[in-house]
Design an enzyme around this catalytic site. Structure first.
Site, PDB file in Angstrom:
ATOM      1  N   TYR A  49      -8.816   0.430   6.741  1.00 48.85           N
ATOM      2  CA  TYR A  49      -8.916  -0.153   5.406  1.00 48.85           C
ATOM      3  C   TYR A  49      -9.791  -1.387   5.443  1.00 48.85           C
ATOM      4  CZ  TYR A  49      -4.231   2.067   5.107  1.00 48.85           C
ATOM      5  OH  TYR A  49      -3.152   2.901   5.180  1.00 48.85           O
ATOM      6  N   TYR A  66      -2.291  -9.406  15.795  1.00 53.46           N
ATOM      7  CA  TYR A  66      -2.188  -8.368  14.765  1.00 53.46           C
ATOM      8  C   TYR A  66      -3.326  -7.357  14.930  1.00 53.46           C
ATOM      9  CZ  TYR A  66      -3.040  -6.051  10.315  1.00 53.46           C
ATOM     10  OH  TYR A  66      -3.303  -5.100   9.362  1.00 53.46           O
ATOM     11  N   SER A 108      -7.328  -0.898  10.391  1.00 54.12           N
ATOM     12  CA  SER A 108      -7.954  -1.983   9.641  1.00 54.12           C
ATOM     13  C   SER A 108      -9.371  -2.219  10.135  1.00 54.12           C
ATOM     14  CB  SER A 108      -7.123  -3.246   9.867  1.00 54.12           C
ATOM     15  OG  SER A 108      -7.831  -4.393   9.488  1.00 54.12           O
ATOM     16  N   ILE A 125       0.850  -1.202   0.000  1.00 52.28           N
ATOM     17  CA  ILE A 125       0.000   0.000   0.000  1.00 52.28           C
ATOM     18  C   ILE A 125       0.884   1.250   0.000  1.00 52.28           C
ATOM     19  CG2 ILE A 125      -1.901   1.209   1.143  1.00 52.28           C
ATOM     20  CD1 ILE A 125      -2.607  -1.509   2.501  1.00 52.28           C
ATOM     21  N   ARG A 145     -16.627  -9.782   1.499  1.00 50.60           N
ATOM     22  CA  ARG A 145     -15.712  -8.721   1.921  1.00 50.60           C
ATOM     23  C   ARG A 145     -15.870  -7.503   1.016  1.00 50.60           C
ATOM     24  NH1 ARG A 145     -15.531 -11.678   5.404  1.00 50.60           N
ATOM     25  NH2 ARG A 145     -13.797 -12.657   6.495  1.00 50.60           N
ATOM     26  N   LYS A 158      -3.483  -3.068  16.021  1.00 49.62           N
ATOM     27  CA  LYS A 158      -4.192  -1.952  15.360  1.00 49.62           C
ATOM     28  C   LYS A 158      -5.123  -1.265  16.356  1.00 49.62           C
ATOM     29  CE  LYS A 158      -2.389  -2.485  11.356  1.00 49.62           C
ATOM     30  NZ  LYS A 158      -1.342  -1.546  10.972  1.00 49.62           N
TER      31      LYS A 158
HETATM   32  P1  NAD Z   1       3.440  -4.535   3.561  1.00 50.99           P
HETATM   33  O1  NAD Z   1       4.028  -5.584   4.419  1.00 50.99           O
HETATM   34  O2  NAD Z   1       3.549  -4.691   2.084  1.00 50.99           O
HETATM   35  O3  NAD Z   1       4.069  -3.112   3.951  1.00 50.99           O
HETATM   36  C1  NAD Z   1       4.517  -2.815   5.247  1.00 50.99           C
HETATM   37  C2  NAD Z   1       5.936  -2.288   5.119  1.00 50.99           C
HETATM   38  O4  NAD Z   1       6.431  -1.959   6.412  1.00 50.99           O
HETATM   39  C3  NAD Z   1       6.911  -3.301   4.512  1.00 50.99           C
HETATM   40  O5  NAD Z   1       7.615  -2.685   3.445  1.00 50.99           O
HETATM   41  C4  NAD Z   1       7.854  -3.646   5.661  1.00 50.99           C
HETATM   42  O6  NAD Z   1       9.174  -3.931   5.198  1.00 50.99           O
HETATM   43  C5  NAD Z   1       7.783  -2.393   6.519  1.00 50.99           C
HETATM   44  N1  NAD Z   1       8.054  -2.590   7.941  1.00 50.99           N
HETATM   45  C6  NAD Z   1       7.523  -3.504   8.790  1.00 50.99           C
HETATM   46  N2  NAD Z   1       8.018  -3.326  10.030  1.00 50.99           N
HETATM   47  C7  NAD Z   1       8.872  -2.270   9.955  1.00 50.99           C
HETATM   48  C8  NAD Z   1       9.701  -1.608  10.898  1.00 50.99           C
HETATM   49  N3  NAD Z   1       9.753  -1.998  12.172  1.00 50.99           N
HETATM   50  N4  NAD Z   1      10.447  -0.566  10.476  1.00 50.99           N
HETATM   51  C9  NAD Z   1      10.417  -0.154   9.187  1.00 50.99           C
HETATM   52  N5  NAD Z   1       9.658  -0.747   8.253  1.00 50.99           N
HETATM   53  C10 NAD Z   1       8.900  -1.789   8.633  1.00 50.99           C
HETATM   54  O7  NAD Z   1       1.910  -4.347   3.990  1.00 50.99           O
HETATM   55  P2  NAD Z   1       0.747  -3.484   3.330  1.00 50.99           P
HETATM   56  O8  NAD Z   1      -0.280  -4.432   2.860  1.00 50.99           O
HETATM   57  O9  NAD Z   1       1.313  -2.492   2.409  1.00 50.99           O
HETATM   58  O10 NAD Z   1       0.163  -2.780   4.628  1.00 50.99           O
HETATM   59  C11 NAD Z   1       0.552  -1.480   5.029  1.00 50.99           C
HETATM   60  C12 NAD Z   1      -0.117  -1.154   6.343  1.00 50.99           C
HETATM   61  O11 NAD Z   1      -1.540  -1.252   6.165  1.00 50.99           O
HETATM   62  C13 NAD Z   1       0.235  -2.101   7.480  1.00 50.99           C
HETATM   63  O12 NAD Z   1       0.308  -1.371   8.672  1.00 50.99           O
HETATM   64  C14 NAD Z   1      -0.950  -3.041   7.512  1.00 50.99           C
HETATM   65  O13 NAD Z   1      -1.137  -3.608   8.780  1.00 50.99           O
HETATM   66  C15 NAD Z   1      -2.089  -2.105   7.149  1.00 50.99           C
HETATM   67  N6  NAD Z   1      -3.257  -2.810   6.590  1.00 50.99           N
HETATM   68  C16 NAD Z   1      -3.093  -3.639   5.516  1.00 50.99           C
HETATM   69  C17 NAD Z   1      -4.200  -4.329   5.019  1.00 50.99           C
HETATM   70  C18 NAD Z   1      -4.051  -5.278   3.852  1.00 50.99           C
HETATM   71  O14 NAD Z   1      -4.956  -6.079   3.629  1.00 50.99           O
HETATM   72  N7  NAD Z   1      -2.972  -5.216   3.078  1.00 50.99           N
HETATM   73  C19 NAD Z   1      -5.467  -4.149   5.598  1.00 50.99           C
HETATM   74  C20 NAD Z   1      -5.590  -3.277   6.677  1.00 50.99           C
HETATM   75  C21 NAD Z   1      -4.472  -2.606   7.162  1.00 50.99           C
HETATM   76  N1  UFG Z   2      -9.933 -16.891   1.568  1.00 50.74           N
HETATM   77  C1  UFG Z   2     -10.055 -18.134   0.977  1.00 50.74           C
HETATM   78  N2  UFG Z   2      -8.918 -18.754   0.565  1.00 50.74           N
HETATM   79  C2  UFG Z   2      -7.677 -18.206   0.703  1.00 50.74           C
HETATM   80  C3  UFG Z   2      -7.571 -16.925   1.302  1.00 50.74           C
HETATM   81  C4  UFG Z   2      -8.721 -16.291   1.733  1.00 50.74           C
HETATM   82  O1  UFG Z   2     -11.146 -18.665   0.836  1.00 50.74           O
HETATM   83  O2  UFG Z   2      -6.684 -18.836   0.313  1.00 50.74           O
HETATM   84  C5  UFG Z   2     -11.171 -16.198   1.998  1.00 50.74           C
HETATM   85  C6  UFG Z   2     -11.164 -15.899   3.490  1.00 50.74           C
HETATM   86  O3  UFG Z   2     -11.664 -17.000   4.206  1.00 50.74           O
HETATM   87  C7  UFG Z   2     -12.064 -14.666   3.539  1.00 50.74           C
HETATM   88  C8  UFG Z   2     -11.813 -13.961   2.201  1.00 50.74           C
HETATM   89  O4  UFG Z   2     -11.233 -14.951   1.350  1.00 50.74           O
HETATM   90  O5  UFG Z   2     -13.379 -15.074   3.568  1.00 50.74           O
HETATM   91  C9  UFG Z   2     -10.859 -12.794   2.326  1.00 50.74           C
HETATM   92  O6  UFG Z   2      -9.694 -13.233   2.995  1.00 50.74           O
HETATM   93  P1  UFG Z   2      -8.358 -12.363   3.100  1.00 50.74           P
HETATM   94  O7  UFG Z   2      -7.378 -13.144   3.912  1.00 50.74           O
HETATM   95  O8  UFG Z   2      -7.946 -11.917   1.748  1.00 50.74           O
HETATM   96  O9  UFG Z   2      -8.834 -11.067   3.875  1.00 50.74           O
HETATM   97  P2  UFG Z   2      -9.462 -10.937   5.337  1.00 50.74           P
HETATM   98  O10 UFG Z   2     -10.770 -10.244   5.160  1.00 50.74           O
HETATM   99  O11 UFG Z   2      -9.454 -12.181   6.088  1.00 50.74           O
HETATM  100  O12 UFG Z   2      -8.343 -10.052   6.023  1.00 50.74           O
HETATM  101  C10 UFG Z   2      -8.120  -8.743   5.641  1.00 50.74           C
HETATM  102  C11 UFG Z   2      -6.674  -8.314   5.886  1.00 50.74           C
HETATM  103  C12 UFG Z   2      -6.338  -8.341   7.339  1.00 50.74           C
HETATM  104  C13 UFG Z   2      -7.352  -7.575   8.121  1.00 50.74           C
HETATM  105  C14 UFG Z   2      -8.729  -8.085   7.803  1.00 50.74           C
HETATM  106  C15 UFG Z   2      -9.810  -7.300   8.471  1.00 50.74           C
HETATM  107  O13 UFG Z   2      -5.798  -9.181   5.207  1.00 50.74           O
HETATM  108  O14 UFG Z   2      -5.085  -7.699   7.509  1.00 50.74           O
HETATM  109  O15 UFG Z   2      -8.961  -7.973   6.399  1.00 50.74           O
HETATM  110  O16 UFG Z   2      -9.718  -5.991   8.069  1.00 50.74           O
HETATM  111  F1  UFG Z   2      -7.115  -7.718   9.446  1.00 50.74           F
END
Ligand code: NAD
Ligand code: UFG
Length: 341
Positions: free
Chosen positions: A177, A149, A124, A12, A231, A153
């Site tokens: 998000y 995790y 999240s 992101i 979702r 948050k």
């Molecule tokens: P990502 O892992 O691709 O990005 C996170 C980045 O943070 C990585 O580049 C990692 O190297 C860096 N990082 C981790 N710990 C660190 C530290 N101690 N110091 C410096 N850098 C560090 O994940 P993302 O999907 O891009 O998510 C970004 C943020 O959004 C995260 O906080 C994640 O929890 C939050 N978020 C993600 C999702 C999702 O589904 N991707 C959903 C909700 C919230």
């Molecule tokens: N799923 C499958 N097969 C897979 C992976 C996922 O069926 O291999 C299903 C899950 O059971 C769920 C849906 O697809 O029903 C979405 O799953 P994701 O893991 O892609 O996403 P989640 O909604 O479980 O989780 C996401 C983020 C988390 C965050 C959460 C709530 O990845 O970081 O939303 O915001 F905590």
């Protein structure tokens, strides 16, 4: 304005860096590359034609983080850095609390010492737990999380809110998000999970590109139209734009505020699977598996507040999200690497 982006090499973060640069912001990235690749930084520069500094720094290392603040003198921080694998957080709770909460406390101290009081934080939908209402508005109470995790948050939201309450110089925006998927239309940056993907779309994308045999669908006996979980998927470029709008807003507000960033529309696992099949033009394999622990049946947001206050609306639908994920995955079958790691 100059923005310090923690975690800016990640999925992101890298998309948000593109959006910020294209909107004329100056940026600097702080990332320890623990879950990302330096190539993402180069590709952000390639897409935008703009240059910026990169600090390979762990935010838990206060001295190094301070150095970055001293050199860069940012006006605001967008804080993405954190560990995010739900299952891993159950195995390694101490590492998750340490990195995510410890890192954020360090960041807050460093910001305060350098006179930086504007922060946007990646929260999240997980903080709603099993949500008390659907669609989920920001007034919905935070719930019980099912994993460390999620608790990080939950707690970081509280820490930042209390910080803003105690000192009126602080301005805090918490962005909750929903499910980010998709990739930049160039196919140069995208999601590159290490090991077996935990999330749905990265897993399907790896099936489509031939790295995995079949998608396991976790549960088809939920109380939903096709029995699979629902979702709220949001294109990562829409999400990135949401951060820029939040930044526009932060100058006008006081204290702290919270926004959902989602489309407000739910799709089932099978709907996403079929949209991806359409995007890649292939029939893909799947098999039903037992439910995954901790999954809730239905999760989608009420996007009204983000629309009203930030002027935020999603632009890209599920077909475009899948098309862009496929574009990234097919051009980069092993993500930023050349082969299976
Ligand atoms: P990502 O892992 O691709 O990005 C996170 C980045 O943070 C990585 O580049 C990692 O190297 C860096 N990082 C981790 N710990 C660190 C530290 N101690 N110091 C410096 N850098 C560090 O994940 P993302 O999907 O891009 O998510 C970004 C943020 O959004 C995260 O906080 C994640 O929890 C939050 N978020 C993600 C999702 C999702 O589904 N991707 C959903 C909700 C919230
Ligand atoms: N799923 C499958 N097969 C897979 C992976 C996922 O069926 O291999 C299903 C899950 O059971 C769920 C849906 O697809 O029903 C979405 O799953 P994701 O893991 O892609 O996403 P989640 O909604 O479980 O989780 C996401 C983020 C988390 C965050 C959460 C709530 O990845 O970081 O939303 O915001 F905590």
């Amino acid at each position: 304005m100059k923005i310090l982006v923690t975690g800016g090499a990640g999925y992101i973060g890298s998309h948000t860096c593109v959006e910020l640069l294209e909107r004329g912001y100056e940026i600097t990235v702080v990332d320890d590359l623990s879950n990302s690749n330096k190539k993402a930084i180069e590709r952000v520069k390639q897409i935008t034609g703009k240059d910026f500094t990169f600090h390979e720094v762990n935010i838990c290392d206060k001295a190094k983080l301070d150095e970055a603040f001293e050199v860069e003198k940012p006006d605001a921080v967008i804080h993405f850095a954190g560990l995010k694998a739900v299952g891993e957080s159950v195995e390694k709770p101490v590492e998750y609390y340490d990195n995510n909460i410890g890192g954020t406390l360090n960041l807050i101290r460093s910001m305060r010492e350098h006179g930086v009081f504007n922060i946007i934080f990646s929260s999240s939908a997980t903080v709603y737990g099993d949500p008390a209402e659907i669609p989920i508005s920001e007034n919905c109470p935070k719930g019980m999380c099912t994993n460390p995790y999620g608790w990080t948050k939950w707690m970081i939201e509280q820490i930042l809110t209390d910080t803003a309450k105690a000192d009126e110089r602080w301005k805090v925006i918490l962005l909750r998000y929903f499910n980010p998927i998709g990739a930049h239309e160039s196919g140069l940056i995208g999601e590159d999970p290490k090991g077996i993907p935990n999330n749905l779309v990265p897993y399907i994308a790896q099936v489509a590109v031939g790295r995995r045999e079949a998608l396991g669908v976790f549960g088809n006996d939920y109380d939903t139209p096709d029995g699979t979980c629902i979702r709220d998927y949001i294109h990562v470029c829409d999400l990135a734009r949401g951060h820029v709008l939040a930044l526009d807003h932060i100058n006008k507000m006081t204290g702290s505020d919270v926004f959902n960033l989602g489309s407000g529309r739910g799709y089932s696992v099978m709907e996403v699977f079929h949209a991806f099949e359409k995007a890649c033009g292939k029939t893909l394999k799947f098999e039903y598996k037992p439910r995954r622990a901790g999954d809730i049946p239905v999760c989608y947001c009420d996007p009204a507040k983000a629309k009203k206050v930030l002027g935020f609306e999603t632009q890209f639908d599920i077909n475009r999200m899948c098309a862009d994920s496929w574009n990234w995955q097919s051009k980069n079958p092993y993500g930023y690497n050349e082969c299976e790691q």
